[in-house]
Design an enzyme around this catalytic site. Sequence first.
Site, mmCIF file in Angstrom:
data_model
loop_
_atom_site.group_PDB
_atom_site.id
_atom_site.type_symbol
_atom_site.label_atom_id
_atom_site.label_comp_id
_atom_site.label_asym_id
_atom_site.label_seq_id
_atom_site.Cartn_x
_atom_site.Cartn_y
_atom_site.Cartn_z
ATOM 1 C CB SER A 41 -0.947 -0.053 1.205
ATOM 2 O OG SER A 41 -1.912 0.969 1.132
ATOM 3 C CG HIS A 65 -4.460 -0.839 -0.499
ATOM 4 N ND1 HIS A 65 -4.051 -0.870 0.810
ATOM 5 C CD2 HIS A 65 -5.114 -2.010 -0.704
ATOM 6 C CE1 HIS A 65 -4.449 -1.992 1.380
ATOM 7 N NE2 HIS A 65 -5.090 -2.714 0.471
ATOM 8 C CG ASP A 81 -5.872 -5.539 2.749
ATOM 9 O OD1 ASP A 81 -6.339 -6.648 3.064
ATOM 10 O OD2 ASP A 81 -5.940 -5.072 1.601
#
Length: 192
Positions: free
Chosen positions: A14, A41, A134
């Site tokens: 991310s 992401h 995540d």
Amino acid sequence: MSATGMRAVVVGASAGAVEALSTLLPMLPREFPMPILAVVHLPADRESLLPGILKSRCLVDVREAEDKEPTEPGTVYLAPPDYHLLVERDGTLSLSSEEPVLYSRPSIDVLFESAADAYGPGLIGVVLTGANSDGARGLRAIADAGGMGLVQRPDLAYAPAMPQAALDACPGALALTLEEIAAHLMEARLAP
């Protein structure tokens, strides 16, 4: 954990992902013998420039994943913005617009869990830099299926929260530098 019998690699990143992937993926040879499935992401409302950025720096092929596409060795498949990327049991890819997970679509956990079901102990999960959790649950699923967990050292990550959450959920995972992660992937490629 053993590097023998590996069939695929999944990667999640991310915040700081472009720099981390731009360091890690160019270390892999063109003939890398496994597919690499990756979730980063990204904003849902914009076209991703990431495939082009990475393709220009890597020996392995890099492209955005397509629905029902079979995977091939030596290729990085990036989840498109606003779609979950999953792996079917026959190794083909699928895209989903189901609800975001941890505010993320694509979700690292969704990819990792589906890949753990598809590849079992033949899967390597890699969690890189990021600012949320995540990937932690997904890496746990990979470990529970007998796969290998590799995590970027939180103290060296642009955003340490995601790799730290992965290590907390999966204490048996190895915390490594990006260079060490590449070395482990190269070792796995030598597996019979």
